[in-house]
Design a protein around this motif. Sequence first.
Motif, short mmCIF file in Angstrom:
data_model
loop_
_atom_site.label_atom_id
_atom_site.label_comp_id
_atom_site.label_asym_id
_atom_site.label_seq_id
_atom_site.Cartn_x
_atom_site.Cartn_y
_atom_site.Cartn_z
N SER A 99 -43.24 27.08 -15.42
CA SER A 99 -44.17 26.23 -16.14
C SER A 99 -43.81 24.77 -15.84
O SER A 99 -43.01 24.49 -14.95
CB SER A 99 -44.08 26.50 -17.64
N ARG A 100 -44.36 23.87 -16.62
CA ARG A 100 -44.01 22.46 -16.45
C ARG A 100 -42.81 22.06 -17.31
O ARG A 100 -42.40 20.90 -17.29
CB ARG A 100 -45.21 21.57 -16.82
N GLU A 101 -42.27 23.00 -18.07
CA GLU A 101 -41.18 22.72 -18.98
C GLU A 101 -39.93 23.48 -18.55
O GLU A 101 -39.83 24.69 -18.77
CB GLU A 101 -41.56 23.09 -20.42
N LEU A 102 -38.98 22.79 -17.93
CA LEU A 102 -37.78 23.45 -17.45
C LEU A 102 -37.01 24.09 -18.60
O LEU A 102 -36.46 25.19 -18.45
CB LEU A 102 -36.88 22.45 -16.70
N ILE A 139 -35.90 27.97 -18.44
CA ILE A 139 -34.50 28.42 -18.47
C ILE A 139 -34.28 29.38 -19.63
O ILE A 139 -33.65 30.44 -19.49
CB ILE A 139 -33.55 27.21 -18.60
N ARG A 140 -34.80 29.02 -20.78
CA ARG A 140 -34.66 29.88 -21.96
C ARG A 140 -35.24 31.27 -21.69
O ARG A 140 -34.60 32.30 -21.94
CB ARG A 140 -35.34 29.25 -23.16
N ASP A 190 -36.29 25.51 -7.99
CA ASP A 190 -36.83 24.51 -7.07
C ASP A 190 -36.33 23.10 -7.38
O ASP A 190 -37.08 22.12 -7.29
CB ASP A 190 -38.37 24.54 -7.13
N ILE A 191 -35.05 22.99 -7.75
CA ILE A 191 -34.42 21.70 -8.00
C ILE A 191 -33.84 21.19 -6.69
O ILE A 191 -33.03 21.88 -6.06
CB ILE A 191 -33.31 21.81 -9.07
N HIS A 192 -34.24 20.00 -6.29
CA HIS A 192 -33.75 19.44 -5.02
C HIS A 192 -33.10 18.08 -5.19
O HIS A 192 -32.73 17.45 -4.19
CB HIS A 192 -34.91 19.36 -4.02
#
Length: 204
Positions: free
Chosen positions: A14-17, A21-22, A112-114
């Motif tokens: 979603s748009r809320e990391l 994560i939760r 998708d963390i860069h």
Amino acid sequence: MNSVYGHLVIHERSRELREDIRRFLISNNCPKAAEHCIKVGEEARKIASRFGVDPRAAEYAGYLHDISAVFPNEVRIEVAHALGIGVLAEEESFPLIIHQKISKEMARDIFDIHDQEILDAVGCHTTLRKASTMLDKVLFVADKIEWDQPGKPPYLDQILIQLDKSLDDAAFAYIQYLWNQRKRLRVIHPWLKEAYDELNNNPE
């Protein structure tokens, strides 16, 4: 995506990391890790704001730091090899420590963390490292304040006192706590030793 993730429940992002994560951790039977990661993200944001560090980067690093909890200790070395992670002898003998490196890879592969600074902070959040960034230290301290064990951390008061002085002092307070009982620890990770030497203003 690497086949080592094949058994995991991975939802569309979603748009809320925070929520991603939760949901990821709860869906993969790690509800305690989910609670811990959210708390560390919130604490990291607070600390970052105090010291002029990007609060969103700190928050994201906190949410991501323990996502490797989905892999139990007994498979972490195998997982690390499958992900192409270099494994140190100390990590081989005490696989708990390598979870920081696995979380770093998972943050990139699954979420998708860069942003390299976020990834690097996740990758050293347990041990810290030499030449650590402000974000590294923010996450390191936040993780120790919001520890994942029952009760109050035995070092908490000292960290909070030192945090009023500087981020370096707070980070060193925890490292010194470990260093003082190093003979009872199973291993001393070389990154921790390097961070200790670098932050220690009173070398023996």
